[in-house]
Design a protein around this motif. Structure first.
Motif, PDB file in Angstrom:
ATOM      1  N   VAL A 230      14.408  -1.350   2.548  1.00 50.68           N
ATOM      2  CA  VAL A 230      14.442   0.102   2.385  1.00 50.68           C
ATOM      3  C   VAL A 230      14.400   0.472   0.899  1.00 50.68           C
ATOM      4  CG1 VAL A 230      15.798   2.197   2.733  1.00 50.68           C
ATOM      5  CG2 VAL A 230      15.635   0.500   4.562  1.00 50.68           C
ATOM      6  N   ILE A 231      15.212  -0.228   0.105  1.00 55.31           N
ATOM      7  CA  ILE A 231      15.202   0.027  -1.345  1.00 55.31           C
ATOM      8  C   ILE A 231      13.816  -0.236  -1.911  1.00 55.31           C
ATOM      9  CG2 ILE A 231      16.104  -0.757  -3.569  1.00 55.31           C
ATOM     10  CD1 ILE A 231      18.748  -1.330  -2.221  1.00 55.31           C
ATOM     11  N   LEU A 232      13.193  -1.312  -1.474  1.00 53.40           N
ATOM     12  CA  LEU A 232      11.877  -1.673  -1.997  1.00 53.40           C
ATOM     13  C   LEU A 232      10.823  -0.627  -1.633  1.00 53.40           C
ATOM     14  CD1 LEU A 232      10.416  -5.194  -2.225  1.00 53.40           C
ATOM     15  CD2 LEU A 232       8.983  -3.374  -1.331  1.00 53.40           C
ATOM     16  N   ILE A 233      10.858  -0.150  -0.400  1.00 57.67           N
ATOM     17  CA  ILE A 233       9.867   0.848   0.028  1.00 57.67           C
ATOM     18  C   ILE A 233      10.046   2.151  -0.739  1.00 57.67           C
ATOM     19  CG2 ILE A 233       9.151   2.298   1.965  1.00 57.67           C
ATOM     20  CD1 ILE A 233       9.715  -0.129   3.784  1.00 57.67           C
ATOM     21  N   VAL A 234      11.299   2.595  -0.894  1.00 60.16           N
ATOM     22  CA  VAL A 234      11.560   3.815  -1.661  1.00 60.16           C
ATOM     23  C   VAL A 234      11.089   3.633  -3.111  1.00 60.16           C
ATOM     24  CG1 VAL A 234      13.372   5.315  -2.573  1.00 60.16           C
ATOM     25  CG2 VAL A 234      13.458   4.553  -0.190  1.00 60.16           C
TER      26      VAL A 234
ATOM     27  N   ALA B  64       0.809  -1.222   0.000  1.00 55.76           N
ATOM     28  CA  ALA B  64       0.000   0.000   0.000  1.00 55.76           C
ATOM     29  C   ALA B  64       0.841   1.270   0.000  1.00 55.76           C
ATOM     30  CB  ALA B  64      -0.929   0.003   1.215  1.00 55.76           C
ATOM     31  N   VAL B  65       2.152   1.148   0.178  1.00 54.95           N
ATOM     32  CA  VAL B  65       3.023   2.324   0.128  1.00 54.95           C
ATOM     33  C   VAL B  65       2.882   3.032  -1.219  1.00 54.95           C
ATOM     34  CG1 VAL B  65       5.453   3.040   0.033  1.00 54.95           C
ATOM     35  CG2 VAL B  65       4.669   1.526   1.848  1.00 54.95           C
TER      36      VAL B  65
ATOM     37  N   GLY C  17      13.754  -0.544  -9.028  1.00 58.99           N
ATOM     38  CA  GLY C  17      14.081  -0.531  -7.606  1.00 58.99           C
ATOM     39  C   GLY C  17      13.425  -1.659  -6.832  1.00 58.99           C
ATOM     40  N   VAL C  18      12.153  -1.937  -7.143  1.00 65.72           N
ATOM     41  CA  VAL C  18      11.476  -3.054  -6.473  1.00 65.72           C
ATOM     42  C   VAL C  18      12.174  -4.368  -6.797  1.00 65.72           C
ATOM     43  CG1 VAL C  18       9.346  -4.431  -6.443  1.00 65.72           C
ATOM     44  CG2 VAL C  18       9.225  -1.941  -6.317  1.00 65.72           C
ATOM     45  N   PHE C  19      12.522  -4.546  -8.053  1.00 65.53           N
ATOM     46  CA  PHE C  19      13.232  -5.761  -8.454  1.00 65.53           C
ATOM     47  C   PHE C  19      14.576  -5.873  -7.726  1.00 65.53           C
ATOM     48  CE2 PHE C  19      16.224  -7.919 -11.361  1.00 65.53           C
ATOM     49  CZ  PHE C  19      15.607  -9.156 -11.442  1.00 65.53           C
TER      50      PHE C  19
END
Length: 472
Positions: free
Chosen positions: A359-363, A309-310, A348-350
Motif C-alpha cells: 500500500v505504501i509503495l502504490i501510494v 505503471a501506477v 515512500g517506494v524505498f
C-alpha cells in the motif's frame, strides 16, 4: 495575458483546433509507441534472425538518435519550414520502419531503429515547437494534459498491442503498423500545418555539435551496462562531451539551442535544468522497480508491471486535473511542488520495499507520477513564455530532447549506483535491500537539485516579460 481567461477542454477538441490536436497526438504517440513496443516484438525477431546479444541496442539506438534528431529539430524547421520538416522527417521515420520490418538480420533492424529514432526525434520535437505557434497560452496546459494521456496510453498499449500483433501475425506487423499512422499524419500535416518561414541563408551544417551530442549520449548508454569503475569514467567523458556541445553551440551562428540553454541566470536555462533533473531522479524506480518486485516479493511480470505503471496513471490523471488552473501564482506553487512530491514518492517506494508494504509503495508511485504531472506542463509553459519570439522554436524543440536525455542519464546513473553497491551480486532479500540504498539516495539528491532549479526558474520568471503565443 489575463489570469482570469480560462481555456476549455472542448476547445482543443473543437472544430478550430481538432485537426492540430490530432496531429500533435499522432506525432507524440508515434514516438511513445515506438519507445515502448520493442519489449514485446523484438524477442520474436531475435528468435527468427538471431543476434540476441544486441537486442538491447534496438532501444538504445532509437533513443540516442532521437535525442540527436530532437537537437536538430529547430534547424530543420528554419531550413525546410514547419510543413516540409514534418513531412520530410516523417518520411525518414517511414524509411527506418520499412528497413526494420523487412530486415534479414538484426544488424538491419538496428539500422532501421536508428533511422526511426532520428526521424521521430525531429517530429516529436517539432510537435512541441508548434504548440506555442498554433495554440494560445490559455490552451497550452490542456495540450500538455492531452500529451500526458497519450504517453500513458502508449506505456500500456504499446507493449500490449505489439505483443498481440506479434502473436497473431508476426513481429514485422508490429513495425508495419506505423505505416498507416505515418500516412494519416502526413495527410493531416499537408492539410493543416502552415509552411512557415524558411531561412535560405546557411552558416554551415552543425555536424560537430550533433556528433558531440550523439557521442555523449552513446557514452551514457554504454555506462548503463558497464562495470562501476568503467561506467563512472564513461559518464565523466559523456558529461564533458555534452557540456562541450552546449559551449560550442553558444558560440555558433547557426545555433541548435537558445543562447541561455542550461544557464542558471535565466528562467529558460533553470527550467531546462529542472526538466533534465527530474527524469534523472525518476529513473531509479523506472529502471528497477519492476525487477525488485519480482525479486523481493515474488510478483510475476504482469503483476509487477501493473504496479510499475501506477506512476503513469498518477502522471496522466494529475496532469489533466491541474490543466484547469488559471492563476499564475498557483501554477508556480505546482512547479515547486512537483520535485517535492517526486522526492517524497521515492522515499515512500524505498520504505514500502524495506517494510514489505504494497500500500505504501502504490501510494508512493502515485506521488511520483503526480510530481511529474502537476509540474511538467507548467514548467514547459513557463519556459516557453520566458523565451523570446526569435528563440521559441529552439526552446520548445529542446524540451522533449532534454527529457529524453534525462531518462538516459538517469538509467545510467541508477545502474552505476546499484552495481557499485553490489546489487548484481546480491543473492537474498537482505542483500538486495541493502544494495538499493545508494540507488534511492542518489535519486532523492537529484530530486532535491530539481527543486532548487524550480525555485530559481520561478524566481526569474516573475521578472521576465510574458511572451505572446498564437492569436486568440
Amino acid at each position: 495575458m489575463s489570469e482570469t481567461v480560462e481555456g476549455r477542454w472542448a476547445e482543443i477538441f473543437g472544430p478550430r483546433y481538432l485537426a492540430v490536436t490530432t496531429i500533435l497526438a499522432l506525432g507524440v504517440s508515434l514516438f511513445a509507441f515506438n519507445a515502448f513496443f520493442t519489449s514485446a516484438a523484438l524477442p520474436s525477431a531475435v528468435q527468427e534472425l538471431g543476434g540476441i546479444e544486441v537486442i538491447s541496442w534496438a532501444t538504445t539506438l532509437y533513443l540516442v538518435f532521437a535525442i540527436v534528431g530532437g537537437a536538430a529539430a529547430a534547424l530543420f524547421k528554419r531550413r525546410l519550414g514547419s510543413r516540409g520538416s514534418l513531412l520530410g522527417l516523417a518520411g525518414v521515420f517511414l524509411v527506418g520502419t520499412l528497413i526494420a520490418a523487412t530486415a534479414g538480420d538484426m544488424s538491419q533492424v538496428l539500422v532501421g531503429r536508428a533511422i526511426q529514432g532520428f526521424g521521430e526525434g525531429v517530429v516529436a520535437a517539432l510537435c512541441f515547437a508548434l504548440i506555442p505557434e498554433l495554440f494560445p497560452s490559455r490552451l497550452v496546459p490542456k495540450v500538455f494534459g492531452m500529451q500526458a494521456m497519450v504517453w500513458a496510453i502508449a506505456a500500456f498499449g504499446g507493449p500490449a498491442g505489439a505483443g498481440a500483433l506479434t502473436e497473431l501475425i508476426s513481429w514485422r506487423a508490429a513495425f508495419l503498423v506505423n505505416v498507416p499512422l505515418v500516412l494519416i499524419f502526413g495527410t493531416m500535416v499537408l492539410l493543416v500545418v502552415p509552411q512557415g518561414e524558411r531561412v535560405t541563408q546557411s552558416s554551415g551544417f552543425p555536424g560537430l555539435r550533433l556528433v558531440t551530442i550523439g557521442g555523449g549520449t552513446m557514452l551514457v548508454a554504454l555506462a548503463a551496462i558497464a562495470p562501476p569503475m568503467q561506467a563512472g569514467l564513461l559518464l565523466a567523458v559523456a558529461a564533458v562531451a555534452l557540456i562541450m556541445a552546449v559551449w560550442l553551440d553558444r558560440r555558433s551562428i547557426e545555433r541548435l539551442m537558445p543562447p541561455d540553454a542550461f544557464s542558471l541566470r535565466s528562467a529558460v536555462g533553470s527550467g531546462l535544468w529542472m526538466f533534465l533533473l527530474m527524469p534523472i531522479a525518476g529513473a531509479a524506480t523506472g529502471v528497477y522497480l519492476v525487477l525488485l518486485l519480482q525479486q523481493l516479493w515474488g510478483y510475476g511480470p504482469t503483476q509487477a508491471a501493473i504496479i510499475g505503471a501506477v506512476m503513469a496513471i498518477g502522471w496522466s490523471l494529475s496532469s489533466v486535473t491541474v490543466a484547469n488552473v488559471r492563476r499564475r501564482s498557483t501554477r508556480r506553487i505546482l512547479i515547486r511542488l512537483g520535485p517535492v512530491l517526486l522526492a517524497l514518492g521515492l522515499v515512500g517506494v524505498f520504505a514500502g520495499l524495506q517494510l514489505t508494504q504494497p500500500v505504501i509503495l502504490i501510494v508512493a508511485q502515485l506521488a511520483i507520477g503526480m510530481g511529474f504531472g502537476i509540474s511538467n506542463g507548467y514548467t514547459m509553459l513557463t519556459i516557453m513564455e520566458a523565451s523570446s519570439d526569435a528563440e521559441r522554436d529552439r526552446t520548445s524543440a529542446l524540451l522533449p530532447t532534454t527529457q529524453s536525455a534525462g531518462n538516459a542519464l538517469g538509467a545510467a546513473l541508477a545502474g552505476v549506483a546499484a552495481n557499485a553497491a553490489g546489487y548484481a551480486q546480491a543473492t537474498d532479500n537482505a542483500a538486495i535491500l541493502l544494495a538499493i540504498v545508494p540507488l534511492f539516495v542518489v535519486a532523492v539528491v537529484f530530486a532535491g537539485l530539481a527543486f532548487l532549479a524550480a525555485l530559481r526558474m520561478v524566481h526569474l520568471a516573475k521578472s521576465t516579460p510574458i511572451a505572446a503565443f498564437a492569436s486568440e
